[in-house]
Scaffold this active site. Structure first.
Site, PDB file in Angstrom:
ATOM      1  N   SER A 186      33.415 -17.280  78.845  1.00  0.00           N
ATOM      2  CA  SER A 186      32.916 -16.820  77.553  1.00  0.00           C
ATOM      3  C   SER A 186      32.411 -18.020  76.779  1.00  0.00           C
ATOM      4  CB  SER A 186      34.035 -16.128  76.757  1.00  0.00           C
ATOM      5  OG  SER A 186      33.641 -15.914  75.412  1.00  0.00           O
ATOM      6  N   TYR A 216      43.117 -16.253  73.957  1.00  0.00           N
ATOM      7  CA  TYR A 216      41.975 -15.878  74.790  1.00  0.00           C
ATOM      8  C   TYR A 216      41.043 -17.071  74.986  1.00  0.00           C
ATOM      9  CZ  TYR A 216      37.466 -13.660  75.892  1.00  0.00           C
ATOM     10  OH  TYR A 216      36.260 -13.320  76.451  1.00  0.00           O
ATOM     11  N   LYS A 274      39.903 -19.046  78.509  1.00  0.00           N
ATOM     12  CA  LYS A 274      38.513 -19.214  78.919  1.00  0.00           C
ATOM     13  C   LYS A 274      38.153 -20.693  79.030  1.00  0.00           C
ATOM     14  CE  LYS A 274      37.551 -14.862  79.256  1.00  0.00           C
ATOM     15  NZ  LYS A 274      37.342 -14.262  80.589  1.00  0.00           N
ATOM     16  N   ALA A 279      41.707 -20.215  74.766  1.00  0.00           N
ATOM     17  CA  ALA A 279      42.361 -21.230  75.593  1.00  0.00           C
ATOM     18  C   ALA A 279      42.254 -20.881  77.071  1.00  0.00           C
ATOM     19  CB  ALA A 279      43.825 -21.379  75.182  1.00  0.00           C
TER      20      ALA A 279
END
Length: 291
Positions: free
Chosen positions: A158, A171, A175, A173
């Site tokens: 992302s 989230y 990615k 972290a």
């Protein structure tokens, strides 16, 4: 003394079939970005193997590919279960004898609560679906690629891997870990003929993030259609096909000298760095024009 050139640029024999005859594994290809990647790869001649937890939707993707003359199969696999991944990879390798392309596409962002109210169970769930599966699937297929002396791995993380994300730090972290795993693994396996790259989507229409339904923001009830000139420097919504085209580049020999990189496929949001274009003022401002 002349320089030695141990390798050469791979020939591109047919630009309309960049993956002709190659076996490509795509996780989470039942819908959205994964489905678009599988379909485009098949159009370019790849033999597609899909893993998804939604068997009916994965079968529908396969049916669409086959109807267009492509080759594809799907298996119901929970890619957060390393043992299930190992069994699936063994079956795929037994069927084809090799895997040329791996796309780790599975991921999810639907936190039930903000970080300050989250629990270790929440963190573990985010880890399993966004990071653990990347380790498990990559580990299952990498030895075969190394043995063959060629392969391309494309990880889908992302744009939040590359910038601060106050809405979901756990989230982000996970990615970011995928992005650095990409870079580090690329250095480790490059001399074995395996390239590893990633894409970082943003502002892309999927069932998970449905901008057309107003889920992109909608806090003040304003129609999202009026905001694209501000949100994305390219001035439009992104689509799964936008992501698939970059994944195709990274999977194919067009990117034979590219490894260890994450490409933001975001319409320019990362480059914009928090600046928004105001159609009224006809200039960039450092706060959303609607505020």
């Amino acid at each position: 003394m002349t320089a030695q050139h141990p390798g050469r640029v791979p020939e591109v024999e047919d630009w309309s079939r960049l993956l002709d005859g190659r076996v490509a594994v795509v996780t989470g290809a039942a819908a959205g970005i994964g489905s678009a990647i599988a379909a485009l790869f098949a159009e370019h001649g790849a033999i597609i193997e899909i893993a998804d937890i939604d068997g009916a939707a994965a079968t529908a993707t396969v049916d669409q590919i086959v109807a267009r003359g492509g080759r594809a199969a799907a298996q119901v696999v929970d890619v957060t279960d390393p043992e299930a991944v190992a069994r699936w990879a063994e079956a795929v390798l037994r069927a084809h004898g090799r895997v040329d392309v791996l796309v780790n596409n599975v991921g999810d962002y639907r936190p039930a609560v903000r970080f300050e109210r989250s629990t270790p169970e929440d963190w573990r769930a985010m880890y399993d679906v966004n990071l653990l599966h990347v380790f498990a699937v990559t580990r299952a297929y990498l030895p075969a690629m190394e043995a063959a002396g060629r392969g391309s791995i494309v990880n889908v993380h992302s744009v939040e891997a590359m910038r601060g994300f106050p809405g979901g730090p756990v989230y982000a972290a996970m990615k970011a870990a995928v992005a650095h795993f990409t870079t580090s693994l690329a250095v480790a396996v490059g001399r074995k003929g395996v390239r590893v790259n990633a894409i970082g989507p943003d502002l892309t229409q999927t069932d998970q993030v449905d901008y057309l339904a107003g889920d992109g923001d909608g806090a003040d009830g304003q129609d999202d259609d009026d905001r694209w000139a501000s949100w994305a420097p390219v001035g439009r919504l992104g689509w799964p096909e936008d992501q698939a085209r970059v994944a195709l580049f990274l999977a194919s020999d067009l990117s034979s000298y590219v490894t260890g990189h994450s490409i933001p496929v975001d319409g320019g949001t990362l480059a914009g760095g928090g600046w928004f274009y105001s159609p009224t003022a006809r200039r960039f401002v450092n706060r959303p024009p609607s505020l």
